[in-house]
Enzyme design. Structure first.
Site, mmCIF file in Angstrom:
data_model
loop_
_atom_site.group_PDB
_atom_site.id
_atom_site.type_symbol
_atom_site.label_atom_id
_atom_site.label_comp_id
_atom_site.label_asym_id
_atom_site.label_seq_id
_atom_site.Cartn_x
_atom_site.Cartn_y
_atom_site.Cartn_z
ATOM 1 N N LYS A 137 31.128 66.693 -54.806
ATOM 2 C CA LYS A 137 31.784 65.779 -55.753
ATOM 3 C C LYS A 137 32.757 66.590 -56.595
ATOM 4 O O LYS A 137 32.403 67.639 -57.148
ATOM 5 C CB LYS A 137 30.754 65.113 -56.660
ATOM 6 C CG LYS A 137 30.043 63.956 -55.975
ATOM 7 C CD LYS A 137 28.999 63.344 -56.877
ATOM 8 C CE LYS A 137 29.595 62.455 -57.941
ATOM 9 N NZ LYS A 137 28.542 61.957 -58.866
HETATM 10 O O1 G3P Z 1 27.849 58.896 -60.727
HETATM 11 C C1 G3P Z 1 28.495 58.697 -61.968
HETATM 12 C C2 G3P Z 1 27.564 58.057 -62.875
HETATM 13 O O2 G3P Z 1 26.402 58.857 -62.929
HETATM 14 C C3 G3P Z 1 28.043 57.753 -64.263
HETATM 15 O O3 G3P Z 1 27.122 56.844 -64.722
HETATM 16 O O4 G3P Z 1 25.687 55.723 -66.290
HETATM 17 O O5 G3P Z 1 26.730 57.926 -66.905
HETATM 18 O O6 G3P Z 1 28.121 55.857 -66.758
HETATM 19 P P1 G3P Z 1 26.909 56.574 -66.264
#
Ligand code: G3P
Length: 225
Positions: free
Chosen positions: A86
């Site tokens: 990633k």
């Molecule tokens: O994969 C990206 C993701 O983990 C971001 O999620 O919940 O931190 O917005 P969040």
């Protein structure tokens, strides 16, 4: 639709891997840091749980293209199988993506917030782009609309890149992403398990049990054959 878990919680990964049609695991530095444990042991154990055939996406911590490439090579060597590096989108990330796609290490370009970013990532050779749905919704954007536009752009230009929508906070965001042709979603264990829940399902199953027991008591089908 590919269902991927966005977590490094080993117990949650074991559970979902056993019961659900899981296609892989994604992590990022925040997700890894949350486990407060040895990085290498953790990602190796994730690979061990899901096996070689399921996707494991691990995010680089490097900033310069050359360092990103070198981290990707190291991780691919150690983790093997269906491995994706990633890489957050910026100039160095794009440069790394061009190099990595040429040497056959697939890239998931992450921290995507606009269709323009996604199109550029795909052109650079990314295998997946990860738009952050809920973070857009949180700033009164429309995360699902962004997913839909990216899917449309990839179709329009016949690009091989797939959308791996991320940052979900509820099942409805996942459902709406699926409806607009999103190729894959990465979700928390809570959202994954919530996708199959419905109170009317519980009522239906309780009814089956009650009616059966009314006639056959505790006997199961094998007892009656
Ligand atoms: O994969 C990206 C993701 O983990 C971001 O999620 O919940 O931190 O917005 P969040």
């Amino acid at each position: 639709m590919l269902y991927i878990l966005d977590t490094a919680d080993l117990n949650a990964i074991r559970h979902v891997n056993e019961f659900y049609p899981l296609d892989g695991v994604t992590t990022n530095p925040s997700i890894i840091a949350k486990e407060k444990t040895d990085f290498l042991k953790l990602v190796k154990e994730i690979r061990n749980i899901i096996g070689e055939d399921k996707m494991l996406h691990v995010q680089t911590t490097a900033k310069k293209a050359e360092d990103i490439v070198s981290e990707a090579k190291m991780l691919k060597e150690i983790l093997g199988g269906e491995f994706y590096i990633k890489v957050p989108i910026d100039e160095e990330g794009l440069k790394a993506t061009k190099i990595l796609s040429e040497i056959g290490i697939p890239v998931t370009m992450t921290a995507i917030f606009t269709p323009a970013q996604a199109l550029m990532a795909a052109k650079a050779g990314a295998a997946f782009v990860a738009p952050y749905v809920n973070r857009l919704d949180n700033i009164t954007g429309d995360g699902v609309r962004v997913v839909e536009e990216i899917v449309c752009l990839f179709d329009t230009y016949g690009l091989d890149c797939k959308v791996l929508a991320a940052s979900f906070k509820n099942s409805e965001q996942v459902h709406k992403s699926a409806l607009c042709g999103c190729h894959s979603v990465t979700v928390s264990p809570e959202i994954m398990t919530g996708l199959i829940k419905h109170p009317l399902t519980d009522v239906a199953v309780a009814g089956f049990e009650k009616d059966w027991q009314g006639v056959y008591g505790d006997k199961k089908i094998p007892d009656l054959i």
